[in-house]
Design an enzyme around this catalytic site. Sequence first.
Site, PDB file in Angstrom:
ATOM      1  N   ASP A 127      -7.850   2.832   4.849  1.00  0.00           N
ATOM      2  CA  ASP A 127      -8.599   1.604   5.088  1.00  0.00           C
ATOM      3  C   ASP A 127      -9.321   1.231   3.802  1.00  0.00           C
ATOM      4  OD1 ASP A 127      -9.000  -0.318   7.261  1.00  0.00           O
ATOM      5  OD2 ASP A 127     -11.104  -0.014   6.782  1.00  0.00           O
TER       6      ASP A 127
ATOM      7  N   LYS B  61       0.845  -1.197   0.000  1.00  0.00           N
ATOM      8  CA  LYS B  61       0.000   0.000   0.000  1.00  0.00           C
ATOM      9  C   LYS B  61       0.879   1.245   0.000  1.00  0.00           C
ATOM     10  CE  LYS B  61      -3.296   0.075   3.236  1.00  0.00           C
ATOM     11  NZ  LYS B  61      -4.440  -0.244   4.139  1.00  0.00           N
TER      12      LYS B  61
ATOM     13  N   HIS C 216      -9.116   2.788  -6.815  1.00  0.00           N
ATOM     14  CA  HIS C 216      -9.814   3.371  -5.653  1.00  0.00           C
ATOM     15  C   HIS C 216      -8.846   4.264  -4.863  1.00  0.00           C
ATOM     16  CE1 HIS C 216      -7.774  -0.336  -4.809  1.00  0.00           C
ATOM     17  NE2 HIS C 216      -8.022  -0.330  -3.505  1.00  0.00           N
TER      18      HIS C 216
ATOM     19  N   GLU D 253      -7.407  -2.023  14.776  1.00  0.00           N
ATOM     20  CA  GLU D 253      -8.598  -1.955  13.912  1.00  0.00           C
ATOM     21  C   GLU D 253      -9.836  -2.357  14.678  1.00  0.00           C
ATOM     22  OE1 GLU D 253      -9.126  -3.453   9.645  1.00  0.00           O
ATOM     23  OE2 GLU D 253      -7.101  -2.638   9.622  1.00  0.00           O
TER      24      GLU D 253
ATOM     25  N   LYS E 287      -2.667   0.744 -13.101  1.00  0.00           N
ATOM     26  CA  LYS E 287      -3.512   0.662 -11.898  1.00  0.00           C
ATOM     27  C   LYS E 287      -3.477   1.966 -11.086  1.00  0.00           C
ATOM     28  CE  LYS E 287      -4.076  -1.489  -7.417  1.00  0.00           C
ATOM     29  NZ  LYS E 287      -3.443  -2.197  -6.309  1.00  0.00           N
TER      30      LYS E 287
ATOM     31  N   GLY F  19      -2.389  -8.891  -2.672  1.00  0.00           N
ATOM     32  CA  GLY F  19      -3.805  -8.839  -2.287  1.00  0.00           C
ATOM     33  C   GLY F  19      -4.743  -9.382  -3.356  1.00  0.00           C
ATOM     34  N   TYR F  20      -5.848  -8.668  -3.552  1.00  0.00           N
ATOM     35  CA  TYR F  20      -6.878  -9.114  -4.495  1.00  0.00           C
ATOM     36  C   TYR F  20      -6.602  -8.674  -5.936  1.00  0.00           C
ATOM     37  CZ  TYR F  20      -9.465  -9.961  -0.136  1.00  0.00           C
ATOM     38  OH  TYR F  20      -9.848 -10.414   1.105  1.00  0.00           O
TER      39      TYR F  20
HETATM   40  P1  ITT Z   1      -2.989  -1.460   7.333  1.00  0.00           P
HETATM   41  O1  ITT Z   1      -1.889  -1.773   8.300  1.00  0.00           O
HETATM   42  O2  ITT Z   1      -2.746  -0.212   6.545  1.00  0.00           O
HETATM   43  O3  ITT Z   1      -4.367  -1.503   7.956  1.00  0.00           O
HETATM   44  P2  ITT Z   1      -3.972  -3.755   5.799  1.00  0.00           P
HETATM   45  O4  ITT Z   1      -3.371  -4.615   4.737  1.00  0.00           O
HETATM   46  O5  ITT Z   1      -4.538  -4.452   7.010  1.00  0.00           O
HETATM   47  O6  ITT Z   1      -2.899  -2.645   6.224  1.00  0.00           O
HETATM   48  P3  ITT Z   1      -6.637  -2.842   5.089  1.00  0.00           P
HETATM   49  O7  ITT Z   1      -7.248  -3.138   6.397  1.00  0.00           O
HETATM   50  O8  ITT Z   1      -6.997  -1.565   4.429  1.00  0.00           O
HETATM   51  O9  ITT Z   1      -5.045  -2.830   5.130  1.00  0.00           O
HETATM   52  O10 ITT Z   1      -6.828  -4.123   4.209  1.00  0.00           O
HETATM   53  C1  ITT Z   1      -7.635  -4.378   3.217  1.00  0.00           C
HETATM   54  C2  ITT Z   1      -7.102  -5.579   2.456  1.00  0.00           C
HETATM   55  O11 ITT Z   1      -7.667  -5.463   1.157  1.00  0.00           O
HETATM   56  C3  ITT Z   1      -5.590  -5.605   2.248  1.00  0.00           C
HETATM   57  O12 ITT Z   1      -4.931  -6.337   3.246  1.00  0.00           O
HETATM   58  C4  ITT Z   1      -5.446  -6.281   0.883  1.00  0.00           C
HETATM   59  O13 ITT Z   1      -5.467  -7.675   1.014  1.00  0.00           O
HETATM   60  C5  ITT Z   1      -6.725  -5.833   0.181  1.00  0.00           C
HETATM   61  N1  ITT Z   1      -6.477  -4.676  -0.687  1.00  0.00           N
HETATM   62  C6  ITT Z   1      -6.689  -3.360  -0.418  1.00  0.00           C
HETATM   63  N2  ITT Z   1      -6.361  -2.581  -1.456  1.00  0.00           N
HETATM   64  C7  ITT Z   1      -5.926  -3.424  -2.410  1.00  0.00           C
HETATM   65  C8  ITT Z   1      -5.408  -3.246  -3.715  1.00  0.00           C
HETATM   66  O14 ITT Z   1      -5.246  -2.058  -4.270  1.00  0.00           O
HETATM   67  N3  ITT Z   1      -5.055  -4.339  -4.388  1.00  0.00           N
HETATM   68  C9  ITT Z   1      -5.175  -5.568  -3.872  1.00  0.00           C
HETATM   69  N4  ITT Z   1      -5.642  -5.828  -2.652  1.00  0.00           N
HETATM   70  C10 ITT Z   1      -6.006  -4.773  -1.925  1.00  0.00           C
END
Ligand code: ITT
Length: 194
Positions: free
Chosen positions: A75, A22, A173, A46, A168, A148-149
Amino acid sequence: MKVEEDMRQSFDLFFVSSNYHKYLEVKEILHSFGINIKFFKYDLEEIQSNSLKEIAFKKAADAFKKCKKPIIIEDDGLFIDSLCGFPGQYSSFVFKTIGNKGILQLLKKNRKAKFVSIISFCNDKISKSFEGKIEGNISKIQNGKSWGYDPIFIPLNMNKTFAELNKKNKLSHRYKSLKKFSNWYLHMMKSCDQ
Ligand code: ITT
């Protein structure tokens, strides 16, 4: 010249997160708007809530308490229509447990989904949030290598997943929420200077 000035003004801004992927995206996007950030790696608290905004607000307060400098946090949630918005606010936990394979096994015909990003800024006076969304579909199989996704999310009107797209960071988003944040932040920094 103007951009250089803004970058100098915004130097002391930290992105607080446990997620390095991120951070790299946030850094690249903000840089394109003339804002520099530093990474503060921290496992944020969280809360359980149905609202991403409420979770983000609490994460930002926690981050500022820890970092003691102006911060932003993010988030995110992936909301899948046919699963009534699941995994939504549980996206992080669901990714770590059932992962993309598990999500693909849950889906049939309707594959509509959206990604939501909330960016929250916090300093000693202000707490403010910005939202970005992107609609799309979940692919039938994983395509591309990324985090991630990304390998299963196809933005609307495209035929490649986030993992396969090299643009991307110009449409996600995250890009949309950070664009709103940047407009507000640069304006605020400018008026503080006057
Ligand atoms: P923080 O420490 O910043 O909270 P986190 O990974 O736990 O890190 P989130 O709670 O926002 O962050 O997590 C949402 C999840 O959604 C994240 O762990 C990814 O698996 C997924 N995600 C979010 N944005 C994404 C993106 O742009 N591409 C792929 N997966 C994404």
